[in-house]
Structure formats: C-alpha cells, structure tokens
Design an enzyme around this catalytic site. Structure first.
Site, short mmCIF file in Angstrom:
data_model
loop_
_atom_site.label_atom_id
_atom_site.label_comp_id
_atom_site.label_asym_id
_atom_site.label_seq_id
_atom_site.Cartn_x
_atom_site.Cartn_y
_atom_site.Cartn_z
N GLU A 18 54.59 53.44 -8.83
CA GLU A 18 53.58 53.79 -9.83
C GLU A 18 52.27 54.06 -9.11
O GLU A 18 52.25 54.23 -7.88
CB GLU A 18 53.45 52.69 -10.89
CG GLU A 18 53.22 51.31 -10.33
CD GLU A 18 53.16 50.22 -11.40
OE1 GLU A 18 53.17 50.53 -12.59
OE2 GLU A 18 53.06 49.04 -11.03
N ASP A 35 43.39 47.93 -10.61
CA ASP A 35 43.68 49.36 -10.45
C ASP A 35 42.44 50.18 -10.10
O ASP A 35 42.10 51.15 -10.80
CB ASP A 35 44.27 49.92 -11.77
CG ASP A 35 45.44 49.10 -12.29
OD1 ASP A 35 46.21 48.59 -11.48
OD2 ASP A 35 45.56 48.99 -13.53
#
Ligand code: FUB
Length: 447
Positions: A206, A34
């Site tokens: 997301e 991420d």
C-alpha cells in the site's frame, strides 16, 4: 513574553495555528500517520492522516479512526506549526461521515493551486473508497473540496507525481498498486489506471510514493514481506514502468507496529524519509506518530537503508528544552527511557531519561550554542537519593562543561549550575551520571 503568549493565543483562536517543538516523533500533541512531505514556498509541509482513539459512536474500536486532516509546516525541521484542520469528513458533500476512514493523503502544486488528494468512504455505496480532491491557493488552505470523488479511480493512499515534462500521474493502492495519467486539470484521468507489475506478489502492498532523482524513478511502498510492513522500493526509467524491485528502505519495526508509510523529499540539499511509528501509543499500533530521518543514496542511485532514530533531524537551540530522551547514542547499560507520566492519557507529556549506574550516559547530537555566551545549565530532574550529573560536549569522553548536584527529594526540581568552557556553534551534548545514585531527567537547557 506576555506579548508572545498573547500572539500565540490569538493565532490559535483565529487561525488554529499552533507551534510545536519536537524530534521524533515530530508532533507531540495529537496522533499523526502516513506523512506526505512536500517542499512548498521554501518550507517543508507535511500532510499526514490523523488517528484518533475510537469513542462510542465514533469509529470502530480496535481499528483506524480518522475524521479529518491537519497540515504542519517547518522551516528548520525542528519547530513545527500546526495549521489546523484542512479537510474534514463532515464538510465534504460526497463523504459518508460515519466512516472515519480518511486514510493517507497527498498534496501537490500545479499552475498556482495546491491540490489535496484524500481517500474516504463515499455516501454512494456503489463506489467503494473514493478519491477526493480539495483545492487551495496556499499550501495550508483554505482547501475547498470538489463536490464528488474522482471518476474512474478508487482505492486508498493516493499519491501524485508530476514529471519533468509536466505530465501528472496518480498512483493508488488497492491490494495492488496502480498508476494513471492525469489531465492538466488534475481532476480527471487521462487514461485508465494500470497495475504496476513486477512488485512482490505475496503480502499486502500500500502507500505508494513515487519520486525522481537523476533520471531514476523510485516507486516506494510499504510491504508485508514477513509479519508487518517494511518500506521497499522499485526503480524504473519511466514513471509508468516497467519497475524492478530494488531494495528495502526501512526494516520492520522491532516493536511490532504493523503499518509504516513513507514519503521521501529533498530539502535544502539533504534527502529525508518521513515515516510513522506508534511512539505515543506503544500498546495500540493504530494510533501512530510521524517521524523523519535523513536518507542517503549510494553512488549507483540505490537507497541506503534508513535506521530509525529517536533524535530525528534538525538542530536544537541550546536555550530551548532539550529532550535528551530523544538520544542519538546511549551507554550499553544504566540508561533507560520511559514516559514522564505513565498514565495513557498523559503520554503527551513525553519521555524522561533514567540514569542508574555510574558512567551511564546519553548523547544528544546537534545542539546549537550559536554565538551566545551561555553561563548556566538548567535541568529538570528528580532523584530520591540525590545524585550528581555531568554535562559533556561531543562524546562520553569529551570535556566536562558542567557538574550538577541534584538534591534528594520526591519531586521534579529545576536545578541550575554554572557552565564553563562551553564552545560556540553546533555540538553534541552528553549527560552522564557521576556515581551510582539514580536520577531521572526530563529536559536540559542553557541560559
Ligand atoms: O492510515 C491508514 C492506513 O494505514 C494507510 O492508508 C496505510 O498506508 C497504512 O499506513
């Protein structure tokens, strides 16, 4: 040399700072995922989440396990410095330190301070996922966490965007993607979050990341259109929307890695996509590693699809160990890549290139031979039968600058050979096999 080594040990002991050299993946001594990349103080800083394998009493087996965050920086996108842990679940008052769910974070600069936003499980079970903020004077910390999560917002993967007029926004995911204006203090919402409409409604979304270029606002996000996540984007002329689905930035990974997660940043005139893949954990896709590749726009502002590479970005110094297994191109047959050490716990040692048929080759782009006069090539290789390697410049048909005889043996050997006609400056490097006798190569460098 000794003094340098002592300096590294000193920095590690005192500040937890560590230098790492890599292509893709960028970080080779821990799992990272991420990645939010930001340009601060003239360098790239990457704020990833930090996957760790589950252990008894530490996280849920088979799931994401994350207890803290590191930050990494680089000036040249090749050499990365690990600044160590900046926020840990054990040191934030409101975080439940049994949860191990410190998922995707972000960091932004405002009025002389760096604000680090992170999702985590709260001790207060009336809140689901909380969004925490930790504040520092420098991009690498020390970050001081606020004593409670933000009010009025929850979810995962917080992303912060500051528009040209100074208005800051927070965007979060919770099945759907929502956005809210922030007050100037960066800690409170100015308005209630609103769901961003017109994004695909079927399949998980997301990891929002919003940026602006030439008046176009790009809302990027991973989305499961088919089986696993791919990176998509929607555009608008206003950060709050309405947005229009515009395209795919990166397709699903053929490997089946279920998640991907992106940030997009311009650094020294080039745009880059930071994302992740499970390079160091091919059999378990919740232990991931961050990557970067160049990103380009079409003249109408749309994003050209990014094809993931192993070579990644940045220029490699010819005198360093050049990991040719992170190749730019390879021959259609006879060239394969494998871990140097297949033991799961030793994957950190990286990969090797196996050349097994005549004319097998790998090409590694952008090696900097500078203005030095290199006279010797140095290769770490292993060949049971004995083998001959050729080193060429530019492409597989380019000029041969060295020929290296690898003696037969059962061990890795460091072999040197003279180089000739080596040009100065930045060149592509090709390593090829002269005959059919197989060889394994760990790295190559020049002296
Ligand atoms: O790293 C945990 C979660 O996986 C992130 O929050 C998501 O964006 C996905 O990458």
């Amino acid at each position: 040399m000794k003094r340098n080594a002592m300096a590294v040990v000193f920095l590690l002991l005192v500040f937890g700072v560590k230098d790492i050299f890599a292509q893709n993946p960028l970080i080779m001594d821990q799992f990272t995922a991420d990645p939010t990349a930001r340009v601060f103080e003239g360098k790239i800083y990457v704020y990833p989440s930090h996957d760790i394998p589950a252990r008894p009493g530490k996280g849920r087996a088979g799931w994401f396990v994350m207890e803290d965050y590191h930050v990494f920086s680089s000036e040249n996108l090749t050499d990365w410095t690990d600044h160590g842990v900046i926020v840990s679940q054990n040191k934030v008052d409101w975080v439940d330190s049994t949860m191990f769910n410190m998922w995707a974070p972000d960091c932004i600069y405002r009025n002389g301070k760096y604000y680090f936003y992170f999702p985590a499980g709260a001790k207060d079970k009336t809140r689901r996922g909380g969004i925490g903020v930790a504040i520092a004077d420098k991009p690498y910390g020390p970050f001081i966490p606020e004593s409670k999560p933000m009010d009025g917002i929850g979810g995962i993967d917080p992303n912060i965007f500051i528009d040209k007029d100074g208005q800051a926004y927070i965007i979060v995911a919770m099945g759907r993607i929502s956005i809210a204006k922030l007050k100037d203090n960066m800690l409170e919402l100015a308005d209630k979050p609103v769901v961003i409409e017109n994004l695909p409604t079927v399949g998980l979304k997301e990891g929002p990341f919003l940026f602006e270029r030439n008046g176009i606002y790009y809302l990027t996000y991973p989305h499961v259109e088919n089986k696993t996540e791919r990176l998509e984007y929607a555009t608008s002329n206003n950060p709050m929307g309405p947005y229009k689905f515009t395209g795919v930035i990166m397709d699903e990974f053929p490997s089946g890695c279920w998640t991907n997660h992106q940030s997009i940043v311009e650094y020294k005139g080039q745009w880059y996509l930071f994302y992740h893949h499970n390079d160091l954990s091919p059999n378990f896709d919740k232990n991931r590693s961050i990557r970067a590749d160049s990103l380009f726009f079409n003249s109408d502002g749309t994003i050209k699809k990014v094809i993931p590479t192993l070579r990644g970005v940045g220029i490699t110094d010819a005198s360093k160990k050049i990991q040719i297994d992170r190749y730019s191109l390879k021959s259609n047959s006879g060239a394969t890549i494998d871990f140097v050490n297949p033991d799961t716990l030793k994957r950190w040692e990286g990969w090797k290139t196996i050349l097994s048929s005549s004319d097998a080759w790998v090409q590694y782009n952008s090696v900097d031979f500078g203005s030095k006069k290199f006279t010797t090539v140095n290769v770490n290789a292993f060949s049971k039968s004995g083998s001959i390697l050729q080193v060429k410049l530019e492409n597989a048909n380019g000029p041969i600058v060295a020929q290296i005889e690898i003696p037969a043996g059962n061990d890795w050997k460091n072999i040197k050979a003279p180089v000739s006609m080596l040009k100065q400056g930045i060149h592509n490097l090709v390593v090829s096999l002269k005959d059919n006798k197989p060889v394994e190569i760990d790295w190559i460098s020049f002296e």
